[in-house]
Motif scaffolding. Structure first.
Motif, PDB file in Angstrom:
ATOM      1  N   ASP A  84       0.819  -1.203   0.000  1.00 45.20           N
ATOM      2  CA  ASP A  84       0.000   0.000   0.000  1.00 45.20           C
ATOM      3  C   ASP A  84       0.851   1.250   0.000  1.00 45.20           C
ATOM      4  O   ASP A  84       0.543   2.236  -0.670  1.00 45.20           O
ATOM      5  N   GLU A  85       1.955   1.250   0.764  1.00 47.49           N
ATOM      6  CA  GLU A  85       2.815   2.419   0.831  1.00 47.49           C
ATOM      7  C   GLU A  85       3.568   2.628  -0.476  1.00 47.49           C
ATOM      8  O   GLU A  85       3.924   3.734  -0.848  1.00 47.49           O
ATOM      9  N   ALA A  86       3.836   1.521  -1.179  1.00 48.77           N
ATOM     10  CA  ALA A  86       4.702   1.608  -2.355  1.00 48.77           C
ATOM     11  C   ALA A  86       3.972   1.923  -3.651  1.00 48.77           C
ATOM     12  O   ALA A  86       4.581   2.179  -4.659  1.00 48.77           O
ATOM     13  N   THR A  87       2.610   1.879  -3.634  1.00 49.33           N
ATOM     14  CA  THR A  87       1.881   2.144  -4.855  1.00 49.33           C
ATOM     15  C   THR A  87       1.914   3.612  -5.199  1.00 49.33           C
ATOM     16  O   THR A  87       2.335   4.444  -4.425  1.00 49.33           O
ATOM     17  N   GLY A  88       1.402   3.913  -6.424  1.00 55.13           N
ATOM     18  CA  GLY A  88       1.354   5.310  -6.839  1.00 55.13           C
ATOM     19  C   GLY A  88       2.542   5.674  -7.694  1.00 55.13           C
ATOM     20  O   GLY A  88       2.915   4.981  -8.615  1.00 55.13           O
ATOM     21  N   SER A  89       3.169   6.809  -7.347  1.00 56.00           N
ATOM     22  CA  SER A  89       4.231   7.342  -8.193  1.00 56.00           C
ATOM     23  C   SER A  89       5.453   6.437  -8.237  1.00 56.00           C
ATOM     24  O   SER A  89       6.249   6.513  -9.164  1.00 56.00           O
ATOM     25  N   HIS A  90       5.639   5.574  -7.237  1.00 58.63           N
ATOM     26  CA  HIS A  90       6.809   4.703  -7.203  1.00 58.63           C
ATOM     27  C   HIS A  90       6.719   3.557  -8.224  1.00 58.63           C
ATOM     28  O   HIS A  90       7.693   2.847  -8.431  1.00 58.63           O
ATOM     29  N   LYS A  91       5.522   3.380  -8.834  1.00 61.02           N
ATOM     30  CA  LYS A  91       5.285   2.204  -9.666  1.00 61.02           C
ATOM     31  C   LYS A  91       5.571   2.443 -11.140  1.00 61.02           C
ATOM     32  O   LYS A  91       5.193   1.632 -11.974  1.00 61.02           O
ATOM     33  N   TRP A  92       6.247   3.523 -11.494  1.00 56.38           N
ATOM     34  CA  TRP A  92       6.473   3.795 -12.910  1.00 56.38           C
ATOM     35  C   TRP A  92       7.275   2.680 -13.584  1.00 56.38           C
ATOM     36  O   TRP A  92       7.044   2.353 -14.748  1.00 56.38           O
ATOM     37  N   MET A  93       8.216   2.075 -12.850  1.00 57.50           N
ATOM     38  CA  MET A  93       9.003   0.999 -13.446  1.00 57.50           C
ATOM     39  C   MET A  93       8.159  -0.253 -13.680  1.00 57.50           C
ATOM     40  O   MET A  93       8.376  -0.992 -14.647  1.00 57.50           O
ATOM     41  N   VAL A  94       7.168  -0.494 -12.817  1.00 56.37           N
ATOM     42  CA  VAL A  94       6.240  -1.601 -13.045  1.00 56.37           C
ATOM     43  C   VAL A  94       5.483  -1.380 -14.349  1.00 56.37           C
ATOM     44  O   VAL A  94       5.340  -2.292 -15.178  1.00 56.37           O
ATOM     45  N   TYR A  95       5.013  -0.157 -14.547  1.00 56.29           N
ATOM     46  CA  TYR A  95       4.277   0.150 -15.773  1.00 56.29           C
ATOM     47  C   TYR A  95       5.172   0.035 -17.009  1.00 56.29           C
ATOM     48  O   TYR A  95       4.758  -0.511 -18.037  1.00 56.29           O
ATOM     49  N   PHE A  96       6.389   0.546 -16.906  1.00 55.21           N
ATOM     50  CA  PHE A  96       7.302   0.498 -18.050  1.00 55.21           C
ATOM     51  C   PHE A  96       7.673  -0.947 -18.371  1.00 55.21           C
ATOM     52  O   PHE A  96       7.701  -1.355 -19.540  1.00 55.21           O
ATOM     53  N   SER A  97       7.965  -1.727 -17.335  1.00 57.65           N
ATOM     54  CA  SER A  97       8.317  -3.133 -17.545  1.00 57.65           C
ATOM     55  C   SER A  97       7.158  -3.899 -18.174  1.00 57.65           C
ATOM     56  O   SER A  97       7.352  -4.759 -19.051  1.00 57.65           O
ATOM     57  N   THR A  98       5.946  -3.599 -17.715  1.00 59.04           N
ATOM     58  CA  THR A  98       4.760  -4.234 -18.292  1.00 59.04           C
ATOM     59  C   THR A  98       4.613  -3.871 -19.767  1.00 59.04           C
ATOM     60  O   THR A  98       4.331  -4.732 -20.609  1.00 59.04           O
ATOM     61  N   PHE A  99       4.826  -2.581 -20.083  1.00 61.65           N
ATOM     62  CA  PHE A  99       4.725  -2.144 -21.479  1.00 61.65           C
ATOM     63  C   PHE A  99       5.699  -2.914 -22.374  1.00 61.65           C
ATOM     64  O   PHE A  99       5.327  -3.387 -23.450  1.00 61.65           O
ATOM     65  N   VAL A 100       6.935  -3.045 -21.933  1.00 58.89           N
ATOM     66  CA  VAL A 100       7.927  -3.756 -22.736  1.00 58.89           C
ATOM     67  C   VAL A 100       7.508  -5.213 -22.916  1.00 58.89           C
ATOM     68  O   VAL A 100       7.535  -5.753 -24.032  1.00 58.89           O
ATOM     69  N   ALA A 101       7.097  -5.855 -21.822  1.00 62.03           N
ATOM     70  CA  ALA A 101       6.728  -7.277 -21.892  1.00 62.03           C
ATOM     71  C   ALA A 101       5.538  -7.503 -22.821  1.00 62.03           C
ATOM     72  O   ALA A 101       5.537  -8.446 -23.624  1.00 62.03           O
ATOM     73  N   VAL A 102       4.515  -6.635 -22.724  1.00 62.75           N
ATOM     74  CA  VAL A 102       3.311  -6.874 -23.525  1.00 62.75           C
ATOM     75  C   VAL A 102       3.496  -6.510 -24.993  1.00 62.75           C
ATOM     76  O   VAL A 102       2.594  -6.762 -25.799  1.00 62.75           O
ATOM     77  N   CYS A 103       4.641  -5.969 -25.364  1.00 64.23           N
ATOM     78  CA  CYS A 103       4.958  -5.885 -26.796  1.00 64.23           C
ATOM     79  C   CYS A 103       5.036  -7.297 -27.384  1.00 64.23           C
ATOM     80  O   CYS A 103       4.760  -7.509 -28.567  1.00 64.23           O
ATOM     81  N   GLY A 104       5.406  -8.265 -26.537  1.00 63.40           N
ATOM     82  CA  GLY A 104       5.366  -9.662 -26.959  1.00 63.40           C
ATOM     83  C   GLY A 104       3.941 -10.115 -27.218  1.00 63.40           C
ATOM     84  O   GLY A 104       3.682 -10.905 -28.132  1.00 63.40           O
TER      85      GLY A 104
END
Length: 476
Positions: A31-51
């Motif tokens: 809960d504390e780590a969500t929000g603005s800290h999650k940009w790398m999760v979003y970026f990593s997801t974007f790269v992976a779902v290019c597959g």
């Protein structure tokens, strides 16, 4: 031996004493780590779902190119049916090997290997002057599809926090649908060779993007690379986030699992794994034998045979599946997995009935003017319903219910079953349409009725729970 027996029964002191406080700590940390800290999760997801987008390109390629390829290279209907369906043979091979590859070299290297096969396959298709080059290229892209279909949702599920996991994992299906839809749409204006080259674009993004995203922390923890595990977890959560509680729970759970023997294929049928395997594999059976790949691969011909414009119908189909899949990704973590599956399967039944009815009327020359409208309504209801649940959610649940110590072998089995179904449906569809243009849709409708029963009886709700909680309850 005592530890093994305790894990089997679900009443062990390790599970009760260690898991519950760690789960509470992990919730607070997440809960504390969500929000603005999650940009790398979003970026990593974007790269992976290019597959996943590449997956969609491969699936969507055969429908808009059927007439042009057959004319240019003088292919028979049988030869083109092999070309359309051989992609699923490649995917079966990918399914057999994907779990072992992902477990041995990691999720990122599995994505790289898959990308390399897709690049080689598209180039073979582009330069093809005969049927065998087409077959080889299609087989290679199929192998890439098979690996992507397992590794992408698993990687995303393993890097995502529990409150985002459903939505982010569903992006797998959003991008598959986007790839299919773009192929359908631009395939109406590009030559079949030029369309093959567009499949290289997501491959290029993957090749470069994988240099900038972390490996799955759970995989790193599983193979004992502790420093890299903590570094990857820190990158995903943000440099200022406290990862100690989440890291402790992951390590504790993996240590417990590693006290069990290494899983083999036959071990999946042991009592402690049987429920999760039945759920994961069963959903793949119903996803494929409900008819999706037959309809997807040959949607242009379906519209033509129903007496409707194939161009208008295909473009509408393509746009609809992307929009509905994207909308479902926004509600999956609120509405839940099971309700989406039930709504989706019900819509699939109705779509099959309407489409079957349209062909029945056409065959008997009854209400001829209504047949095309019923066919379009049925196909669009079918694809909208599939996109709302049965397309994405089985992959989400598969990535959630398998414990990490059997995830490789169980994931390979589920993905293999999925692609066997995809091959069987895509290869037989043209022949079944010749046998009975309305009967084939009634068969698909009956299978989707069985899917509703299966979902009601066996499939659990997994929203709002960590992977460790889900897997512990599935094996209890």
């Amino acid at each position: 031996m005592a530890i093994k027996e305790d894990v089997e029964t679900g009443n062990n002191s390790v599970g009760v004493e260690a898991r519950e406080p760690l789960i509470r700590k992990e919730r607070n940390a997440t809960d504390e780590a969500t929000g603005s800290h999650k940009w790398m999760v979003y970026f990593s997801t974007f790269v992976a779902v290019c597959g996943s987008y590449e997956f969609g390109n491969c699936v969507g390629y055969s429908s808009p190119t059927q007439t042009a390829i057959r004319e240019d290279l003088s292919l028979s209907l049988g030869e083109y049916s092999v070309f359309g369906s051989i992609v699923t043979f490649g995917a079966m091979i990918g399914a057999i090997t994907c779990g072992h590859i992902a477990d041995f070299v990691g999720r990122k290297w599995a994505l790289r290997i898959s990308t390399a096969f897709c690049v080689a396959g598209w180039l073979a298709i582009y330069f093809a002057e005969g049927v065998w080059a087409l077959y080889i290229g299609r087989l290679a892209t199929g192998y890439g599809m098979g690996v992507f279909s397992y590794v992408v949702p698993v990687y995303v599920a393993e890097i995502a926090p529990k409150d985002l996991r459903g939505a982010l994992t569903t992006m797998n299906q959003v991008m598959i649908c986007s790839g299919v839809s773009v192929s359908f749409i631009i395939g109406t204006v590009l030559s079949w060779r030029a369309l093959a080259l567009t499949g290289l674009i997501p491959c290029a993004i993957l090749i470069f993007g994988l240099f900038f995203i972390p490996e799955s922390p759970r995989w790193l923890a599983k193979i004992g690379r502790e420093k890299e595990f903590e570094a990857a977890l820190q990158i995903l959560n943000g440099k200022d986030a406290d990862i100690s509680a989440e890291a402790a729970e992951i390590q504790e759970y993996i240590e417990t699992l590693q006290k069990l023997p290494k899983a083999r294929m036959l071990d999946l049928f042991q009592r402690r794994y049987l429920r999760s395997v039945t759920i994961g594999v069963g959903l793949m059976v119903f996803q494929q034998f409900g008819g999706i790949n037959g309809i997807c691969f040959y949607v242009s011909n379906i519209f033509e045979e129903a007496g409707f414009s194939s161009t208008i119908g295909t473009i509408t189909y393509a746009i609809l599946q992307v929009v509905v899949t994207a909308l479902s990704s926004t509600v999956i973590d609120r509405a839940g997995r099971k309700p989406l599956l039930l709504v989706s399967a019900t819509g699939l039944v109705l779509g099959c009935v309407l489409t079957g009815l349209s062909f029945f009327l056409k065959v008997h020359d009854w209400a001829v003017s209504a047949a095309p409208i019923l066919a379009v309504t049925g196909i669009l209801l079918y694809i909208g319903s599939f996109s709302a649940g049965m397309g994405a959610v089985p992959w989400v649940i598969m990535s959630e219910v398998f414990p990490i110590n059997i995830k490789g072998v169980a994931g390979s089995l589920a993905t293999l079953v999925n692609w066997i179904g995809a091959w069987a449906v895509s290869y037989t569809f043209n022949y079944l349409m010749t046998w009975s243009s309305y009967g084939v849709f009634l068969v698909y409708g009956a299978i989707n009725v069985l899917a509703i029963v299966f979902i009601v009886v066996l499939v659990p709700e997994t929203k709002g729970r960590t992977l460790e909680e889900i897997q512990a309850s599935s094996n209890a």
